[in-house]
Design a protein around this motif. Sequence first.
Motif, PDB file in Angstrom:
ATOM      1  N   ARG A 111      -5.956  -1.542   3.261  1.00 52.51           N
ATOM      2  CA  ARG A 111      -5.561  -1.711   1.863  1.00 52.51           C
ATOM      3  C   ARG A 111      -6.268  -0.661   1.007  1.00 52.51           C
ATOM      4  O   ARG A 111      -7.474  -0.469   1.129  1.00 52.51           O
ATOM      5  N   TRP A 112      -5.466  -0.023   0.133  1.00 52.23           N
ATOM      6  CA  TRP A 112      -5.979   0.992  -0.776  1.00 52.23           C
ATOM      7  C   TRP A 112      -5.667   0.545  -2.197  1.00 52.23           C
ATOM      8  O   TRP A 112      -4.529   0.583  -2.640  1.00 52.23           O
ATOM      9  N   ASN A 113      -6.687   0.067  -2.902  1.00 49.68           N
ATOM     10  CA  ASN A 113      -6.516  -0.421  -4.275  1.00 49.68           C
ATOM     11  C   ASN A 113      -6.818   0.682  -5.284  1.00 49.68           C
ATOM     12  O   ASN A 113      -7.660   1.553  -5.044  1.00 49.68           O
ATOM     13  N   GLY A 172      -4.268  -8.629   1.820  1.00 51.47           N
ATOM     14  CA  GLY A 172      -5.432  -7.809   2.100  1.00 51.47           C
ATOM     15  C   GLY A 172      -6.464  -7.799   0.992  1.00 51.47           C
ATOM     16  O   GLY A 172      -7.438  -7.049   1.057  1.00 51.47           O
ATOM     17  N   GLN A 173      -6.286  -8.631  -0.048  1.00 52.34           N
ATOM     18  CA  GLN A 173      -7.234  -8.658  -1.154  1.00 52.34           C
ATOM     19  C   GLN A 173      -8.547  -9.282  -0.697  1.00 52.34           C
ATOM     20  O   GLN A 173      -8.588 -10.103   0.222  1.00 52.34           O
ATOM     21  N   THR A 197      -0.044  -2.465   7.624  1.00 54.86           N
ATOM     22  CA  THR A 197      -0.402  -3.324   8.752  1.00 54.86           C
ATOM     23  C   THR A 197       0.184  -2.736  10.026  1.00 54.86           C
ATOM     24  O   THR A 197       1.364  -2.351  10.056  1.00 54.86           O
ATOM     25  N   ASN A 248      -1.451  -0.125  -5.927  1.00 46.89           N
ATOM     26  CA  ASN A 248      -2.123  -0.495  -4.686  1.00 46.89           C
ATOM     27  C   ASN A 248      -1.178  -0.285  -3.513  1.00 46.89           C
ATOM     28  O   ASN A 248       0.032  -0.527  -3.632  1.00 46.89           O
ATOM     29  N   SER A 250       7.389  -4.853   0.218  1.00 45.64           N
ATOM     30  CA  SER A 250       6.928  -4.543   1.571  1.00 45.64           C
ATOM     31  C   SER A 250       8.123  -4.470   2.509  1.00 45.64           C
ATOM     32  O   SER A 250       9.156  -5.112   2.287  1.00 45.64           O
ATOM     33  N   TYR A 306      -0.764  -0.926   0.930  1.00 42.07           N
ATOM     34  CA  TYR A 306      -1.343  -1.543   2.121  1.00 42.07           C
ATOM     35  C   TYR A 306      -0.464  -1.276   3.331  1.00 42.07           C
ATOM     36  O   TYR A 306       0.748  -1.027   3.221  1.00 42.07           O
ATOM     37  N   ASP A 352      -5.316  -3.974   9.478  1.00 44.76           N
ATOM     38  CA  ASP A 352      -4.809  -3.949   8.107  1.00 44.76           C
ATOM     39  C   ASP A 352      -5.621  -2.937   7.300  1.00 44.76           C
ATOM     40  O   ASP A 352      -6.856  -2.906   7.377  1.00 44.76           O
TER      41      ASP A 352
END
Length: 584
Positions: free
Chosen positions: A552-554, A36-37, A540, A536, A499, A538, A550
């Motif tokens: 994503r939380w960075n 997800g980057q 899905t 980070n 994951s 993520y 998707d």
Amino acid sequence: MSIPETVVTAARIRQNLSDTLQPTTVIDADDIVRSGQQTLPELLQSLGGVEVTSTGGPGQSSGVFMRGANTDHTLVLVDGLRINSATVGTTAFEHIPINQIDRIEIVPGPLSSLYGSDAIGGVIQIFTKSGATKASTSAGYGSYNTRNVDGSFSGSAKDTDFTLSAGYYETDGFDATKPTIAFDQHNDDRDGYRNANVSARLAHHFDADNSVGITAFHSDGRTEFDNGPTTRDVNDQSLSAYSIYSENRLTSFWQSLLRFGTGRDDAVFTGAFPAEFRTDQDQASWQNTFAVIGGSLIAGGEYRREEISGDTIFVQTRRDIRSGFAGYRGDYSNHGIQFNARHDDYSDFGGRTTGSIGYGYRLTDAVRLRAAAGTAFHAPTFNDLYFPADPIFGGGGNPNLEPERSRSHEFGVDYQRGAQRFAATYFDNRISDLIVFDLATFTPQNLESARIRGGEFSYSGTVLGTELRAKFTAQNPENVRTGLQLQRRARQHGSVAASRAFGVWKFGTEVVASSERFDSNSEDPAARLDGYALLNLYLTRRLSTQWEVDVRWNNVTDRDYELAQYFNTPGSNVFVSLRWTPSR
């Protein structure tokens, strides 16, 4: 039975990943989607085990440190072609969009004996999108008003395969610099970025052993940056790589790969200090692989013409590099060996010969010991050699510079049983004739040496249904003369990702961390960059066989950290994307 994963970068021949005598890391298309980057530097840091530096957010100048070597000591190839700048010597990672990437192979260590200049720290080879008949598209939105859309389609018509991929990315960004930056560079505004990109592949197969094809990659980026409080400073920069190739089996034991291509880095700066720098690299290679008893023998030649242009009047604007290389990779019972040698002849400063040797011994089916040693070099850039002198201060380039040289050795152990993989490597790299700017003469000089010793550790596998991937490096990157830590290099850095799937849901977390660094070669406390750890997350959610979302939380904890002094980094940010992949 699963098909063994293969790589080509470690020896310039296709071999099983488990058989390579270098600790090679692979980031494939599924890894990229799951990550997800949004940017290549973030992807390489979280999954590739390398250090990164950046002067701000997306689109700002970025670089990587492999095994503590300089940013211009990493060779970057896109579909086998160089696209680096011949003036500054580095590759603009910030303008290589990850939506165009099908696969990345990362090989640390001295590989000039395979690829020539720049491969002191290692090689990163990027392969653009390709594949069987399929299509996909995605769109996303996130923090800093970031939006992205991309799509690709692959298919075939009789004996011809094709892939076409395109994408667009735009963000309002954040302020790239801090008010404390020197020379009144700060501009209190958002520094946005946009990128449009496309890649294509076409291959025609005459039969199972003979084919011809073309590859194309183009990325066009526009970056806003700070160079003064009242000016609007913009960098319009494009990267491109185009090639045509013919792959043929000439006899039962002789495989030939002939490639012609060109790479370009074209940057135009407007604002307080307008400038234009363009690098064109015409490239040709012919590699022959011979099946011999116990393994494969390679031999071939390369030609590259580097040519620069723009609004700066250099003393010299072109040079030619002619190269020849040979190598062997073989296995005998529990023993594996690899030899490589190469000679590169530069039209401006002469020739350099490099070599390497690798050995592996399998203690069991799962455990292997390995050792390697080699030499490498980095050629002076056009800025180093030919930059025009200042009319007041003099100086300028130094045409008498020698290439930077390295000698290194390493020892390691690999463990693989099924999907469980572990590797540990001790490395010792001595780099001499480092090029630095000499204030006494106002010219670059071969004045410094560095020694980088350390250990790399990696693991990937599944434990109790949880997928794990970890990288850790402990190193001592030091200036030999002073004993001080090299600029922007950490003594420890690494990442760990985990994951787990629960039906249609998949949850993931990762931590990226680094110890303190200094944005100077003197370990000046005022230039200290604190260590950091970023969390980070993520998620899905598979909506159907064709759709998934998707999230994503960075930088979940909103950690304030620096990759370069006086430059900001992203705070806590979220990106949500929707992906469609129709059934094949």
